[in-house]
Design an enzyme around this catalytic site. Structure first.
Site, PDB file in Angstrom:
ATOM      1  N   GLU A  70      -5.294  -2.954  12.690  1.00 48.23           N
ATOM      2  CA  GLU A  70      -5.012  -3.746  11.483  1.00 48.23           C
ATOM      3  C   GLU A  70      -5.993  -4.913  11.387  1.00 48.23           C
ATOM      4  O   GLU A  70      -6.464  -5.252  10.302  1.00 48.23           O
ATOM      5  CB  GLU A  70      -3.576  -4.269  11.482  1.00 48.23           C
ATOM      6  CG  GLU A  70      -2.492  -3.196  11.651  1.00 48.23           C
ATOM      7  CD  GLU A  70      -2.624  -2.005  10.723  1.00 48.23           C
ATOM      8  OE1 GLU A  70      -3.181  -2.142   9.625  1.00 48.23           O
ATOM      9  OE2 GLU A  70      -2.186  -0.899  11.119  1.00 48.23           O
ATOM     10  N   ASN A  92      -2.419  -6.428   5.372  1.00 44.87           N
ATOM     11  CA  ASN A  92      -2.515  -7.430   4.306  1.00 44.87           C
ATOM     12  C   ASN A  92      -3.417  -8.589   4.724  1.00 44.87           C
ATOM     13  O   ASN A  92      -3.339  -9.067   5.853  1.00 44.87           O
ATOM     14  CB  ASN A  92      -1.130  -7.990   4.012  1.00 44.87           C
ATOM     15  CG  ASN A  92      -0.065  -6.920   3.978  1.00 44.87           C
ATOM     16  OD1 ASN A  92      -0.130  -6.034   3.154  1.00 44.87           O
ATOM     17  ND2 ASN A  92       0.870  -6.968   4.907  1.00 44.87           N
ATOM     18  N   GLY A 102       3.360   2.184  10.936  1.00 43.95           N
ATOM     19  CA  GLY A 102       3.101   1.312  12.084  1.00 43.95           C
ATOM     20  C   GLY A 102       2.940  -0.156  11.717  1.00 43.95           C
ATOM     21  O   GLY A 102       3.589  -1.026  12.293  1.00 43.95           O
ATOM     22  N   GLU A 125       0.835  -1.197   0.000  1.00 46.86           N
ATOM     23  CA  GLU A 125       0.000   0.000   0.000  1.00 46.86           C
ATOM     24  C   GLU A 125       0.877   1.258   0.000  1.00 46.86           C
ATOM     25  O   GLU A 125       1.826   1.325   0.785  1.00 46.86           O
ATOM     26  CB  GLU A 125      -0.918   0.037   1.231  1.00 46.86           C
ATOM     27  CG  GLU A 125      -1.930   1.164   1.129  1.00 46.86           C
ATOM     28  CD  GLU A 125      -2.910   1.202   2.310  1.00 46.86           C
ATOM     29  OE1 GLU A 125      -2.806   0.371   3.221  1.00 46.86           O
ATOM     30  OE2 GLU A 125      -3.769   2.086   2.290  1.00 46.86           O
TER      31      GLU A 125
HETATM   32  N1  B3K Z   1      -2.993   0.944   5.673  1.00 44.94           N
HETATM   33  C1  B3K Z   1      -1.680   1.076   6.242  1.00 44.94           C
HETATM   34  C2  B3K Z   1      -1.013   2.356   5.910  1.00 44.94           C
HETATM   35  C3  B3K Z   1      -0.308   2.320   4.631  1.00 44.94           C
HETATM   36  C4  B3K Z   1       0.465   3.597   4.403  1.00 44.94           C
HETATM   37  C5  B3K Z   1       0.933   3.664   3.004  1.00 44.94           C
HETATM   38  N2  B3K Z   1       1.704   4.864   2.744  1.00 44.94           N
HETATM   39  C6  B3K Z   1      -1.707   0.925   7.721  1.00 44.94           C
HETATM   40  C7  B3K Z   1      -2.961   1.343   8.371  1.00 44.94           C
HETATM   41  O1  B3K Z   1      -3.403   2.461   8.303  1.00 44.94           O
HETATM   42  O2  B3K Z   1      -3.571   0.505   8.951  1.00 44.94           O
HETATM   43 ZN    ZN Z   2      -5.404   1.760   8.821  1.00 51.06          ZN
END
Ligand code: B3K
Ligand code: ZN
Length: 829
Positions: free
Chosen positions: A301, A268, A264, A124
């Site tokens: 997450e 996935n 952080g 991402e």
């Molecule tokens: N979705 C990822 C963040 C990705 C950042 C990309 N530059 C973590 C989160 O927000 O849960």
């Molecule tokens: Zn997030």
């Protein structure tokens, strides 16, 4: 002739969205993994959606070693910039490509890279194209099969998304494993990990009785520090079932911790990859704040499995759809683990420290931006934290039951699809039975609304006048008239100034015009206004409440958040007066703090938050012209008077707030209060403060107390405490030099020091043998800490700006995303 090269990147606009020309229902990937050179074979089953359009696959500078269509090598492909363009005659084909990539050379930490001998991925937002050619956009959803082959000794563990299917020997000391993810997903959710890892295993039985195998994978030496994260994961899984009815869907859920990570963690599908600082904890190495952050990030997450993965984003303009909502969900989870009020107070503080300045500065943007040059720069406090506040306002307006119905509807309707913020709002409208037409402005408009509130009391009638103003900002939506009124849900209550009784019970008022007047009859005594209770709207309140009113509310408001706000406002007004006029009356603050410390039965965790002064930066945010030295001096003066005048109370709090170490809300609250008291004792200049701090530093059986003592000493400027300061820093360094996460604290504590020589110290720290820009955590510990240290960073000679700029220019070449993340201090205008 070639077109002239230009430096300005292309602009992508929300209004230009077009559905993909080709879909990719199935992908099979084969990785021949090696840190030096990894070969990637991709087999894409593609189906046409747009007549005549060629297939365009995103890449990132690779050159394909081979391209085959339906099993036959072709030569009529071409490269258009970084895109691989393949003319295809029919409506469905099998397209195969082969590329080679070099994980060890990948300093950007996007795509496939190496971290301390572990191979891992981060995709991402647009990292998948650095691994293989693919339509790398979130509205192309595919079922993935992944086969990895690697050296069996160096990479005994091979993980990917979904469930494991098969594994075997590949000869020559190599082995292979195959994984399949049955849930269609966008490429940004792809992940693989290969390494010498050990699992901390657990299991969770879902609400429908399915057993899920859980594992947290780390290097063997770190295994003993994974129990807290595993426990938090189980709590989060149960909470999401209870609170949102969301059940986990695969047979396994894996988390891997790596030391080099741009942020952080990453959600996935079935294989979360984490920055090790949000997994590893034991009492000796992690503070209470670390423990809390681990639980929050693990939950965040995990919650993405529904708000992000099962329902994903149509395009990156919709980022807040998953991030704002998921932050709102993780805030709810964390609130339920301990004191909800203290959690809310912390979240408000974060919003004010990171988001309000963004909204007031040159980088202001709405939670759903209209255009971007680089999407990685939009993972902002606005999209995340203000996005969460917007969801919170909807939840407040709907109430818990209707909000839950609306969320169920949203998840049902959009499961397996790539949705938009508009889809979410519409679900809230249908499920909640409300009209949010005008509320939608929150998605379009940047800037923090200001609400002014004044109360007039005459002949038993209270008249509340409310006015809102929305500043025009650089993030203004094209064509949107600046400053159109917003819909602001404001929670209100009136208290009697004499009796403390509720004169008007709590009510939710929707302020949706520029000006509104509310009239309350039967108000027999002078009313004191409690407004924006619970911080029901993310706005700035300007009220005509006097210091006496605020002091009254700081003792008697029955909403802890409003009570805390009143105390903060009282302190803020005092500090602003001190910074601007050079002197201030401290008495009201001293009385209010004293009363709070003395109140029987009050939660120590709340007391600790309530008696803390607003940060120097927050005081600066109130002023059109910021004088960092004057602000620091005013704050130090107030701290000193508070320390001296209430010394006996601080000692009582320090001695009284003791408990054996446990990570429980009660013990945490006591530690927090004790360490806040220690800070005030040091501010008081009492003879024994350095000895107290040094004793605590040496005797502590947990990192919270040890680090708090270290910070207190590291802030100390008194010559007679110099010995303790130097010794503590040295002992800490020697003890933890081999633990990178704890060493980050050593760096960070010094970068955050309030001492006047901090800029010099930081200039030395970046030449320290343990400092490196290559590790994002280490870079952040020094540069991130320094950037928020208002007085040191904004030193009048510009040395702070030069230092940060030089470091960020160097870091940008290595890792542009981490460099960009450290830029906001330079955007506080
Ligand atoms: N979705 C990822 C963040 C990705 C950042 C990309 N530059 C973590 C989160 O927000 O849960
Ligand atoms: Zn997030």
């Amino acid at each position: 002739m070639d077109a002239p090269q230009t430096l300005a990147p292309a602009v992508t606009r929300r209004a230009d969205y077009r559905p993909p020309d080709w879909l990719v229902p199935d992908v099979a990937l084969e990785f021949d993994l090696d840190p030096v050179r990894t070969r990637v074979r991709a087999r894409l089953s593609v189906t046409r959606s747009t007549p005549d359009a060629p297939l365009r696959l995103d890449g990132a500078g690779q050159v394909p070693l081979a391209v085959r269509v339906d099993g036959v090598a072709i030569n009529d492909w071409r490269l258009d910039g970084d895109q691989l363009v393949i003319p295809l005659p029919g409506d469905a084909h099998l397209v195969e490509t082969e590329v080679e990539i070099a994980p060890e050379q990948n300093t950007q930490l996007m795509g496939l890279y190496a971290s301390n001998g572990i191979l891992c991925t981060q995709c991402e937002a647009e990292g998948f194209r650095r691994i293989t050619y693919f339509p790398d956009r979130p509205d192309v959803l595919s079922r993935y099969t992944v086969r990895m082959t690697a050296d069996a000794q160096r990479f005994p563990v091979l993980l990917a998304n979904g469930d494991p299917v098969a594994r075997g020997d590949a000869g020559d000391g190599r082995h292979w494993a195959e994984w399949r993810d049955p849930f269609p997903k966008p490429s940004y959710l792809f992940a693989l990990v290969a390494g010498d890892l050990q699992p901390n295993r657990g299991s969770f039985t879902t609400m429908s009785g399915r057993a899920v195998e859980l594992a947290i994978w780390v290097r063997a030496a770190d295994l003993s520090r994974t129990d807290h994260a595993l426990h938090a994961l189980k709590l989060a899984m149960a909470w999401d079932e209870r609170t949102y009815g969301r059940e986990y869907d695969l047979d396994v859920f894996n988390i891997v911790a790596v030391d080099d990570f741009n942020f952080g963690a990453m959600e996935n599908k079935g294989l979360n990859v984490f920055n090790s600082r949000y997994i590893l904890a034991d009492p000796d190495t992690a503070t209470d704040a670390d423990y809390d952050a681990i639980a929050t990030v693990v939950a965040h997450e995990y919650f993405h499995n529904w708000s992000g993965n099962r329902v994903t984003c149509r395009d990156w303009f919709q980022l807040s759809l998953k991030e704002g909502f998921t932050v709102y969900r993780d805030q709810g989870f964390s609130a339920d683990q301990g004191s909800a009020a203290v959690k809310r107070i912390e979240d408000i503080r974060t919003l004010r420290a990171a988001q309000f300045p963004e909204d007031a500065g040159p980088l202001a943007h709405p939670i759903r931006p209209d255009s971007y040059q680089e999407i990685s720069n939009f993972y902002t406090a606005t999209v995340y934290n203000k996005g969460a506040e917007v969801v919170r306002m909807i939840a407040t307006m709907l109430g818990p039951q209707r909000f839950r119905t609306a969320c169920d509807l949203y998840f049902d309707r959009f499961d397996g699809t790539a949705a938009t913020c508009e889809d979410f709002v519409r679900s809230m409208e249908f499920g909640g039975g409300v009209d949010l037409s005008r509320f939608r402005r929150w998605y379009e408009q940047a800037g923090t609304p200001r609400v002014s509130a004044s109360v007039e009391h005459r002949d038993g009638r209270a008249t509340l006048r409310l006015a809102q103003r929305v500043p025009a900002t650089p993030g203004q939506h094209d064509g949107q008239p600046a400053g159109e009124p917003m819909v602001l849900p404001l929670c209100l209550k009136l208290f009697g100034a004499q009796t403390g009784r509720a004169l008007i019970e709590e009510r939710l008022h929707l302020l949706d015009e520029a000006n509104q007047t509310l009239v309350f009859d039967g108000v027999g005594e002078r009313p004191v206004l409690s407004i924006n209770r619970g911080f029901s709207a993310p706005v700035i309140i300007d009220s005509d409440r006097t210091a006496a009113d605020l002091a009254f509310l700081s003792r008697h408001d029955d909403d802890p958040v409003a009570r805390h706000e009143a105390m903060q406002q009282l302190m803020l007004d005092t500090l602003v007066a001190g910074a601007v006029e050079g002197r201030a009356d401290h008495d009201a603050v001293i009385d209010a703090v004293s009363a709070t410390l003395a109140e029987p039965g009050l939660d120590p965790a709340f007391i600790a938050e309530a008696v803390l002064l607003p940060s120097e930066a927050f005081v600066g945010d109130q002023l059109a012209v910021v004088d960092p030295e004057a602000i620091a001096a005013a704050r130090e003066a107030l701290r000193r008077t508070l320390g001296r005048r209430l010394e006996a109370q601080w000692r009582e709090a320090y001695d009284g707030a003791r408990a054996p170490y446990a990570y429980t809300p009660a013990a945490k609250g006591l530690r927090r209060l004790r360490n806040v008291a220690l800070g005030y004792l040091s501010a008081s200049g009492a003879d024994d403060w350095a000895r107290l701090a040094f004793t605590q530093f040496g005797a502590a059986d947990n990192m919270t107390d040890r680090q708090a003592a270290l910070s207190t000493l590291a802030n100390g400027e008194a010559p007679e405490a110099e010995g303790e300061r130097v010794a503590a820093l040295d002992i800490f360094y020697q003890r933890y030099r081999d633990n990178p996460l704890v060493l980050d604290k050593w760096f960070g504590t010094q970068a955050l020091s309030t001492r006047t020589d901090t800029a010099v110290t930081v200039a030395e720290l970046i030449h320290h043998r343990d400092f490196t820009l290559a590790n994002p955590n280490r870079a952040r510990s020094v540069l991130g800490g320094f950037g928020v240290n208002q007085r040191a960073f904004h030193a009048a000679d510009g040395a702070g700006y030069r230092l940060l700029a030089d470091q960020l220019i160097a870091l940008d070449r290595l890792n542009p995303q981490t460099a960009a993340k450290l830029l906001p201090p330079l955007a506080r205008w």
